[in-house]
Design a protein around this motif. Structure first.
Motif, PDB file in Angstrom:
ATOM      1  N   PHE A   1       0.849  -1.188   0.000  1.00 17.17           N
ATOM      2  CA  PHE A   1       0.000   0.000   0.000  1.00 17.17           C
ATOM      3  C   PHE A   1       0.884   1.237   0.000  1.00 17.17           C
ATOM      4  N   GLU A   2       0.366   2.317  -0.578  1.00 16.47           N
ATOM      5  CA  GLU A   2       1.096   3.579  -0.675  1.00 16.47           C
ATOM      6  C   GLU A   2       0.105   4.735  -0.614  1.00 16.47           C
ATOM      7  N   THR A   3       0.645   5.947  -0.477  1.00  9.54           N
ATOM      8  CA  THR A   3      -0.179   7.149  -0.546  1.00  9.54           C
ATOM      9  C   THR A   3      -0.099   7.783  -1.929  1.00  9.54           C
ATOM     10  N   PHE A   4       0.449   7.068  -2.901  1.00 17.10           N
ATOM     11  CA  PHE A   4       0.486   7.516  -4.292  1.00 17.10           C
ATOM     12  C   PHE A   4       0.158   6.326  -5.183  1.00 17.10           C
ATOM     13  N   MET A   5      -0.303   6.599  -6.400  1.00 19.34           N
ATOM     14  CA  MET A   5      -0.650   5.515  -7.310  1.00 19.34           C
ATOM     15  C   MET A   5       0.622   4.922  -7.906  1.00 19.34           C
ATOM     16  N   PHE A   6       0.870   3.654  -7.652  1.00 23.84           N
ATOM     17  CA  PHE A   6       2.093   3.001  -8.117  1.00 23.84           C
ATOM     18  C   PHE A   6       1.797   1.895  -9.120  1.00 23.84           C
ATOM     19  N   PHE A   7       0.555   1.804  -9.584  1.00 24.20           N
ATOM     20  CA  PHE A   7       0.179   0.803 -10.576  1.00 24.20           C
ATOM     21  C   PHE A   7      -0.527   1.495 -11.731  1.00 24.20           C
ATOM     22  N   ASP A   8      -0.849   0.713 -12.756  1.00 21.00           N
ATOM     23  CA  ASP A   8      -1.385   1.281 -13.989  1.00 21.00           C
ATOM     24  C   ASP A   8      -2.740   1.946 -13.775  1.00 21.00           C
ATOM     25  N   HIS A   9      -3.679   1.217 -13.181  1.00 19.33           N
ATOM     26  CA  HIS A   9      -4.996   1.789 -12.913  1.00 19.33           C
ATOM     27  C   HIS A   9      -5.677   0.968 -11.823  1.00 19.33           C
ATOM     28  N   PRO A  10      -6.535   1.611 -11.029  1.00 21.68           N
ATOM     29  CA  PRO A  10      -7.251   0.862  -9.990  1.00 21.68           C
ATOM     30  C   PRO A  10      -8.357   0.009 -10.596  1.00 21.68           C
ATOM     31  N   MET A  11      -8.517  -1.188 -10.069  1.00 20.55           N
ATOM     32  CA  MET A  11      -9.574  -2.075 -10.531  1.00 20.55           C
ATOM     33  C   MET A  11     -10.872  -1.846  -9.762  1.00 20.55           C
ATOM     34  N   ARG A  12     -10.776  -1.151  -8.601  1.00 18.11           N
ATOM     35  CA  ARG A  12     -11.967  -0.844  -7.811  1.00 18.11           C
ATOM     36  C   ARG A  12     -11.664   0.322  -6.887  1.00 18.11           C
ATOM     37  N   ARG A  13     -12.679   1.123  -6.583  1.00 15.68           N
ATOM     38  CA  ARG A  13     -12.569   2.208  -5.613  1.00 15.68           C
ATOM     39  C   ARG A  13     -13.518   1.919  -4.462  1.00 15.68           C
ATOM     40  N   ILE A  14     -13.061   2.194  -3.248  1.00 14.73           N
ATOM     41  CA  ILE A  14     -13.905   2.001  -2.081  1.00 14.73           C
ATOM     42  C   ILE A  14     -13.792   3.220  -1.172  1.00 14.73           C
ATOM     43  N   SER A  15     -14.721   3.341  -0.252  1.00 15.00           N
ATOM     44  CA  SER A  15     -14.672   4.372   0.781  1.00 15.00           C
ATOM     45  C   SER A  15     -14.506   3.692   2.123  1.00 15.00           C
ATOM     46  N   PRO A  16     -13.817   4.329   3.059  1.00 12.49           N
ATOM     47  CA  PRO A  16     -13.638   3.699   4.375  1.00 12.49           C
ATOM     48  C   PRO A  16     -14.971   3.584   5.101  1.00 12.49           C
ATOM     49  N   SER A  17     -15.177   2.470   5.758  1.00 12.82           N
ATOM     50  CA  SER A  17     -16.393   2.285   6.542  1.00 12.82           C
ATOM     51  C   SER A  17     -16.158   2.780   7.957  1.00 12.82           C
ATOM     52  N   SER A  18     -17.236   3.004   8.674  1.00 12.54           N
ATOM     53  CA  SER A  18     -17.115   3.502  10.045  1.00 12.54           C
ATOM     54  C   SER A  18     -16.761   2.402  11.021  1.00 12.54           C
ATOM     55  N   ASN A  19     -16.894   1.137  10.581  1.00  2.24           N
ATOM     56  CA  ASN A  19     -16.611   0.016  11.479  1.00  2.24           C
ATOM     57  C   ASN A  19     -15.495  -0.860  10.934  1.00  2.24           C
TER      58      ASN A  19
END
Length: 298
Positions: free
Chosen positions: A240-258
């Motif tokens: 994991f990183e705080t920058f994009m290190f691959f070609d493209h994301p295969m999925r986007r998610i949002s953090p859950s509260s739990n």
């Protein structure tokens, strides 16, 4: 002829890379002997076999026991073309020959200085069970970790929970990918987080998930707030990183509260220390300077 082939492999120029290699404990082979000949045969065929596979993966055996050599190669799932995958595996063989000379076993995690350029994994051994997909899923003989020494700004518990949730989602996607056992996911958090997970495609979905979850379990409350990190074993890896290190994301998610909290136990941090060079658990950055990975318990 064998000596000429290995000499050519050693003299080929390497691009600037960040590479980790682990020299095995299976003993040494005799120069110009049958084992070396079998290893050279794999070095000449496995790169093309991996790059021509839809899975970007190849495994093969050369020779007969007691001089049989078993090897596997896996290119990252976002390689854009066959040539790049082939060159990465070929360079990994070259690197293993140069940094683990005469060792019967070696594992190489080959990555480039340009984080947008995918890397590859190579392993070879004289162990007859080396290519068994279910073997070595729980051992640490090929374990390698590297962590950014900086921390993500914010509430540590929230960041740690988000990273753990992201890595879990990525591992589930990779295990479910029947073609390449590979996945990338982006989490729309603050900051945005990017992750990648991959297994060798000969693993079942269950074995892939188990392999990745074991690595994720090593990401504890301290390491999960780092600006980035990666953990490799021969059969699977996460990053994991705080920058994009691959070609493209295969999925986007949002953090859950739990989101589940990461484990709180001790973990080994691998910091990069200049000037020392070893053949085991090292990172080498060519054209810059040599670095060694030093384990520190926290």
């Amino acid at each position: 002829m064998l000596g000429v082939l290995l000499l050519l492999l050693l003299l080929m120029p390497l691009p600037a890379t960040a590479t980790a290699q682990l020299c095995g404990s299976g003993g040494s082979y005799v120069a110009n002997g049958t084992y070396e000949s079998n290893l050279a045969a794999l070095a000449s065929t496995l790169p093309a076999n991996a790059s021509s596979s839809p899975q970007l993966f190849a495994a093969a055996t050369a020779g007969q026991s007691p001089d049989a050599v078993h090897a596997l190669a896996l290119c990252r799932g976002d390689f854009a073309n066959d040539t790049a995958c082939r060159d990465c595996v070929a360079a990994s063989f070259q690197h293993a020959q140069r940094t683990c000379p005469s060792d019967k076993a070696a594992t190489v995690y080959y990555e480039y200085d340009n984080d947008q350029r995918p890397g590859c994994v190579l392993g070879f051994s004289g162990d007859d069970g080396f290519l068994n997909p279910a073997a070595n899923l729980t051992g640490n003989g090929t374990l390698f970790q590297a962590w950014n020494t900086g921390n993500i700004s914010g509430v540590a518990s929230v960041i740690a929970a988000g990273v753990h949730e992201l890595l879990t989602a990525t591992s589930e996607d990779a295990a479910a990918n029947v073609t390449r056992r590979y996945a990338t996911v982006v989490m729309d958090s603050a900051p945005t987080l990017y992750s990648l997970a991959q297994c060798t495609p000969d693993l079942s979905a269950g074995d892939c998930q188990a392999c990745l979850q074991r690595l994720i379990g090593m990401v504890n409350a301290t390491t999960s707030v780092r600006l980035g990190g990666r953990i490799f074993v021969l059969r699977c890896n996460v990053r994991f990183e705080t920058f994009m290190f691959f070609d493209h994301p295969m999925r986007r998610i949002s953090p859950s509260s739990n989101a589940p909290a990461p484990p709180t136990g001790k973990s080994t941090l691998w910091f990069l220390s200049p000037s020392i060079r070893r053949c085991t658990n090292t990172i080498e950055r060519l054209q810059i300077h040599l670095l060694v990975v030093v384990p520190i318990l926290i």
